[in-house]
Design a protein around this motif. Structure first.
Motif, short mmCIF file in Angstrom:
data_model
loop_
_atom_site.label_atom_id
_atom_site.label_comp_id
_atom_site.label_asym_id
_atom_site.label_seq_id
_atom_site.Cartn_x
_atom_site.Cartn_y
_atom_site.Cartn_z
N PHE A 52 0.85 -1.19 0.00
CA PHE A 52 0.00 0.00 0.00
C PHE A 52 0.89 1.24 0.00
O PHE A 52 1.51 1.58 1.01
N ARG A 53 0.97 1.93 -1.13
CA ARG A 53 1.85 3.07 -1.29
C ARG A 53 1.06 4.38 -1.32
O ARG A 53 -0.05 4.44 -1.88
N LEU A 54 1.62 5.42 -0.73
CA LEU A 54 0.97 6.72 -0.75
C LEU A 54 0.93 7.29 -2.16
O LEU A 54 1.95 7.33 -2.86
N ARG A 55 -0.25 7.75 -2.55
CA ARG A 55 -0.42 8.38 -3.86
C ARG A 55 -1.00 9.78 -3.74
O ARG A 55 -1.14 10.49 -4.74
N GLU A 56 -1.33 10.18 -2.53
CA GLU A 56 -1.84 11.52 -2.27
C GLU A 56 -1.67 11.80 -0.78
O GLU A 56 -1.49 10.87 0.02
N PRO A 57 -1.71 13.07 -0.35
CA PRO A 57 -1.64 13.36 1.09
C PRO A 57 -2.78 12.66 1.83
O PRO A 57 -3.90 12.56 1.33
N MET A 58 -2.47 12.18 3.03
CA MET A 58 -3.46 11.41 3.78
C MET A 58 -3.35 11.72 5.27
O MET A 58 -2.25 11.73 5.83
N VAL A 59 -4.49 11.96 5.89
CA VAL A 59 -4.54 12.07 7.35
C VAL A 59 -4.30 10.67 7.91
O VAL A 59 -4.95 9.70 7.52
N LEU A 60 -3.33 10.56 8.79
CA LEU A 60 -3.00 9.26 9.37
C LEU A 60 -3.95 8.93 10.53
O LEU A 60 -4.79 9.73 10.92
N GLY A 61 -3.80 7.72 11.06
CA GLY A 61 -4.45 7.37 12.31
C GLY A 61 -5.70 6.53 12.20
O GLY A 61 -6.61 6.86 11.44
N HIS A 62 -5.72 5.43 12.95
CA HIS A 62 -6.91 4.58 13.02
C HIS A 62 -7.18 4.09 14.44
O HIS A 62 -8.13 3.36 14.66
N GLU A 63 -6.36 4.49 15.40
CA GLU A 63 -6.57 4.12 16.80
C GLU A 63 -7.06 5.37 17.54
O GLU A 63 -6.29 6.05 18.20
N VAL A 64 -8.35 5.69 17.42
CA VAL A 64 -8.82 6.97 17.95
C VAL A 64 -10.02 6.79 18.88
O VAL A 64 -10.88 5.93 18.68
N VAL A 65 -10.04 7.66 19.89
CA VAL A 65 -11.14 7.72 20.85
C VAL A 65 -11.47 9.18 21.10
O VAL A 65 -10.62 10.07 20.92
N GLY A 66 -12.70 9.44 21.50
CA GLY A 66 -13.09 10.83 21.75
C GLY A 66 -14.51 10.92 22.25
O GLY A 66 -15.02 10.02 22.92
N THR A 67 -15.19 12.01 21.87
CA THR A 67 -16.53 12.30 22.36
C THR A 67 -17.44 12.66 21.20
O THR A 67 -17.05 13.41 20.30
N VAL A 68 -18.65 12.12 21.22
CA VAL A 68 -19.62 12.41 20.17
C VAL A 68 -20.04 13.87 20.25
O VAL A 68 -20.37 14.38 21.34
N LEU A 69 -20.03 14.56 19.09
CA LEU A 69 -20.48 15.94 19.03
C LEU A 69 -21.88 16.06 18.45
O LEU A 69 -22.76 16.68 19.05
N GLU A 70 -22.09 15.47 17.27
CA GLU A 70 -23.41 15.56 16.63
C GLU A 70 -23.52 14.51 15.54
O GLU A 70 -22.53 13.85 15.18
N TYR A 71 -24.75 14.38 15.00
CA TYR A 71 -25.02 13.41 13.95
C TYR A 71 -25.56 14.11 12.71
O TYR A 71 -26.19 15.18 12.80
N GLY A 72 -25.34 13.47 11.56
CA GLY A 72 -25.94 13.93 10.33
C GLY A 72 -27.35 13.38 10.18
O GLY A 72 -27.86 12.64 11.03
#
Length: 343
Positions: A52-72
């Motif tokens: 899997f090679r980078l072909r465009e800029p990418m926000v990293l990260g898949h180990e994330v936790v936080g707080t719900v703000l709102e829903y669509g």
């Protein structure tokens, strides 16, 4: 808001990103912590992970936790203000693998912060992220966000142990005492393993394996180390190097199980295939996870010892030094980025 964007090899930037808005079926989450994973380090140091090679800029990260703000529109889930962990995978649900209940190897999955498909799936290393509402998991009572940040890598470890079969009362060998290897130790002990032996080249890493519950630690480069077992029932390779797989194949008993969890380099890797035949060893792969994510949260909620595997929490503005720390296993186990300081 601040986010961590990889532009190419050795080109990690903390950048101002637009605040996203949740669309239909989506949730907006304020990220508190993000764990720096081995794959994030590979994108940073090598510009890709395996094939899997980078072909465009990418926000990293898949180990994330936080707080719900709102829903669509049309989305629902844990109430705004609820602390949540984010399951990073969105399997397609219709391919043969998904239909067979093996969604972790879905051929058309989306995974946060992954260049496996193009356009890339942007990741969760940002102060606020939008994800499908189905990916949210409310934290169990008593589980704080800092420890919950281990849910994704612990899920990987739990899946690897499940791939090994019943380990209750068995001797398990784990090669590699990085964050995943240490979590494999904890997962094996939680599954009832009687004894866990861990090998690694670094004494500092082996100390983290002890924190995770290993009874015996072995210097992988010392064949005379008294801790080497004559044979084990199950071996889980978590280092991602061919030498680790070789050790597993040579130490597992006849008819035993070896699970390859560590991502080997792309291309061919030598291994003692003759032993797979003559000893009728079962060699199994383990990739990511599925329902283990919920089990990981439950285990984290009742076991405070996991706190000892978080070696540092670094503000997102200092992301590059956090990555350098995470890449130095003589100084760290799991390093978290803290997004609470982001404007």
């Amino acid at each position: 808001m601040l986010g961590c964007v990889i532009h190419g090899q050795d080109d990690l930037r903390v950048t101002e990103l637009p605040v996203p808005e949740p669309g239909p079926g989506q949730a907006l989450v304020a990220v508190r912590y993000g764990g720096v994973c081995g794959s994030d380090l590979h994108y940073w140091r090598h510009g890709g992970v395996g094939d899997f090679r980078l072909r465009e800029p990418m926000v990293l990260g898949h180990e994330v936790v936080g707080t719900v703000l709102e829903y669509g529109t049309g989305a629902s889930g844990p109430a705004p203000g609820t602390a949540v962990a984010v399951h990073p995978a969105t399997p397609c649900g219709v391919c043969p693998e998904c239909s067979a209940g093996r969604r972790n190897v879905c051929r058309d999955t989306s995974y946060l912060g992954s260049a496996a498909r193009f356009p890339h799936v942007q990741g969760g290393f940002a102060a606020q992220v939008v994800v499908p509402c189905e990916q949210l998991r409310a934290l169990p009572d008593g589980l704080e966000l800092r420890r919950a940040a281990l849910a994704e890598p612990l899920s990987v470890a739990l899946h690897a142990v499940r791939r090994a079969g019943d380990v209750a009362g068995r001797h398990v060998l784990v090669t590699g005492a990085g964050p995943i290897g240490c979590l494999v130790v904890a997962a094996a002990k939680a599954a009832g393993a009687a004894h866990v032996t861990v090998t690694d080249l670094l004494p500092e890493a082996l100390e983290y394996a002890r924190v995770a519950g290993a009874e015996t630690v072995v210097r992988a480069d010392d064949p005379d180390d008294a801790g080497w077992p004559d044979e084990v029932d199950v071996a889980i390779e978590a280092s991602g190097v061919a030498a680790g797989l070789d050790a597993c194949l040579r130490r597992v008993r006849r008819g035993g199980v070896v699970v390859q969890l560590g991502m080997l380099p792309p291309g061919q890797s030598p291994f003692a295939g003759n032993l797979v035949v003559s000893r009728e060893i079962e060699l199994r792969g383990a990739f990511r996870f599925d329902t283990e994510f919920d089990a990981a949260l439950e285990l984290l909620a009742v076991e405070p010892a996991f706190d000892g595997l978080v070696s540092a929490v670094v503000p997102v503005g200092e992301a590059e030094s956090a990555f350098a720390l995470a890449a130095d296993r003589s100084r760290s186990c799991k390093v978290l980025l803290d997004f609470d300081v982001a404007p």
